[in-house]
Design an enzyme around this catalytic site. Structure first.
Site, mmCIF file in Angstrom:
data_model
loop_
_atom_site.group_PDB
_atom_site.id
_atom_site.type_symbol
_atom_site.label_atom_id
_atom_site.label_comp_id
_atom_site.label_asym_id
_atom_site.label_seq_id
_atom_site.Cartn_x
_atom_site.Cartn_y
_atom_site.Cartn_z
ATOM 1 C CG ASN A 13 -1.775 1.351 1.811
ATOM 2 O OD1 ASN A 13 -1.689 2.208 -0.037
ATOM 3 N ND2 ASN A 13 -1.928 1.178 2.654
ATOM 4 C CE LYS A 15 -0.074 2.845 4.858
ATOM 5 N NZ LYS A 15 -0.073 3.393 6.029
ATOM 6 C CG HIS A 99 -5.734 1.456 4.850
ATOM 7 N ND1 HIS A 99 -5.456 2.614 6.632
ATOM 8 C CD2 HIS A 99 -4.668 0.895 4.651
ATOM 9 C CE1 HIS A 99 -4.149 2.299 6.768
ATOM 10 N NE2 HIS A 99 -3.764 0.952 5.418
ATOM 11 C CD GLU A 101 -2.747 5.381 6.991
ATOM 12 O OE1 GLU A 101 -2.908 5.532 5.628
ATOM 13 O OE2 GLU A 101 -2.064 4.825 6.968
ATOM 14 C CD GLU A 175 -3.371 -2.662 7.436
ATOM 15 O OE1 GLU A 175 -2.204 -2.910 6.816
ATOM 16 O OE2 GLU A 175 -3.612 -2.101 6.914
ATOM 17 N N GLY A 181 2.541 2.206 11.440
ATOM 18 C CA GLY A 181 3.902 3.403 11.017
ATOM 19 C C GLY A 181 4.454 4.068 11.971
ATOM 20 C CB SER A 220 5.721 -1.899 12.219
ATOM 21 O OG SER A 220 4.698 -0.598 12.125
HETATM 22 P P1 13P Z 1 2.975 0.581 7.843
HETATM 23 O O1 13P Z 1 3.502 -0.976 7.041
HETATM 24 O O2 13P Z 1 4.041 1.297 7.376
HETATM 25 O O3 13P Z 1 3.023 0.303 8.751
HETATM 26 O O4 13P Z 1 1.802 0.712 7.366
HETATM 27 C C1 13P Z 1 0.650 -0.842 7.016
HETATM 28 C C2 13P Z 1 -0.499 -0.498 6.199
HETATM 29 O O5 13P Z 1 -0.671 0.577 7.162
HETATM 30 C C3 13P Z 1 -0.570 -1.467 5.218
HETATM 31 O O6 13P Z 1 -2.138 -1.040 4.963
#
Ligand code: 13P
Length: 258
Positions: A13, A15, A99, A101, A175, A181, A220
């Site tokens: 992803n 983002k 997701h 976010e 997740e 992150g 992560s």
């Molecule tokens: P990170 O791998 O940067 O923690 O992000 C995970 C994520 O949100 C994947 O959709």
């Protein structure tokens, strides 16, 4: 990753990162550099403006393209939105839905996640439905309750047959919000416990289809922890954020899937 009925799935992803040119370059580097096992699917989710160019660049390779989100209607007066049909038109075969976010920064509700899941399935794309608890929820001991609510909210009145009939199936991604992150990955045993719980819920609602629904872990994920996570019996793949922006590192994660 045990079941012979489930292929591994490694998804990146990206983002809100990379221009069109930068996305194409990254996609090519992954397709050229990664040794992708015969039983592994690899998917990347670039920004919307780069989807068509990345899909074109990846044509004929083993790497497929996902949208990061979509609207549930096919078209209409929804400024700024993209439909599942438009994602398919741009060359996507997959789409992330719900997701964290989107849920936390853009107020997506379980009801919206459901409508999007149905729209994505109807378009013949595979939804990767994301669920996961916040730190406060984990510390408050309500992780499974949250997962149950998000799972049930996402499927609503969908049946297991619906999920398989429309497309290549339904994928879930666990997740934990506190792991995204932050560099703080869930312990493999905690990830396994959450995945096993989710598979139980899927079995409760969908019966034996549960054995075919892939459940990814995200939060992560790095080249160094991918293998341990993938070794868990109910971890069928990984949804990778930051580490998927580095072609060499993402390729090592793909390799960990076999
Ligand atoms: P990170 O791998 O940067 O923690 O992000 C995970 C994520 O949100 C994947 O959709």
């Amino acid at each position: 990753m045990t079941s012979p009925s489930r292929r591994a799935l490694i998804a990146g992803n990206w983002k809100m990162h990379r221009t069109i040119a930068g996305s194409v370059e990254l996609a090519r580097a992954i397709a050229d550099g990664a040794r992708i096992g015969a039983r592994t699917d690899v998917v990347v989710a670039p920004v919307a403006t780069a989807l068509a160019a990345v899909a074109t660049a990846l044509r004929g390779t083993a790497v497929q393209v996902a949208g990061q989100h979509c609207h549930w209607e096919d078209q209409g007066a929804f400024t700024g939105e993209i439909s599942a049909e438009m994602l398919a038109d741009a060359g996507c075969r997959w789409c992330l839905v719900g997701h964290s976010e989107r849920r936390h920064l853009f107020a997506e509700t379980d009801a919206m996640v459901h409508r999007k899941t149905v729209a994505v399935l109807r378009r013949g794309l595979v939804p990767i439905v994301c669920v996961g608890e916040t730190l406060a929820e984990r510390e408050g001991g309500v992780t499974f309750e949250v997962l149950r609510r998000q799972w049930q909210g996402a499927i609503g009145d969908l049946t297991g047959d619906d999920a398989l009939r429309f497309a290549g199936g339904l994928v879930l991604a666990y997740e934990p919000v506190w792991a995204i992150g932050t560099g703080r990955t869930a312990k493999a045993s905690d990830a396994q416990a959450a995945h096993a719980y989710l598979r139980d819920r899927i079995r409760h609602d969908f019966g034996d289809v549960a054995d075919r629904v892939r459940i990814l872990y995200g939060g992560s994920v790095k080249p160094d922890n991918a293998a341990e996570l993938l070794a868990q019996p109910d971890v069928d793949g990984l949804l990778v954020g930051g580490a998927s922006l580095d072609a060499a590192g993402f390729s090592r994660i793909i390799q960990a899937a076999g």
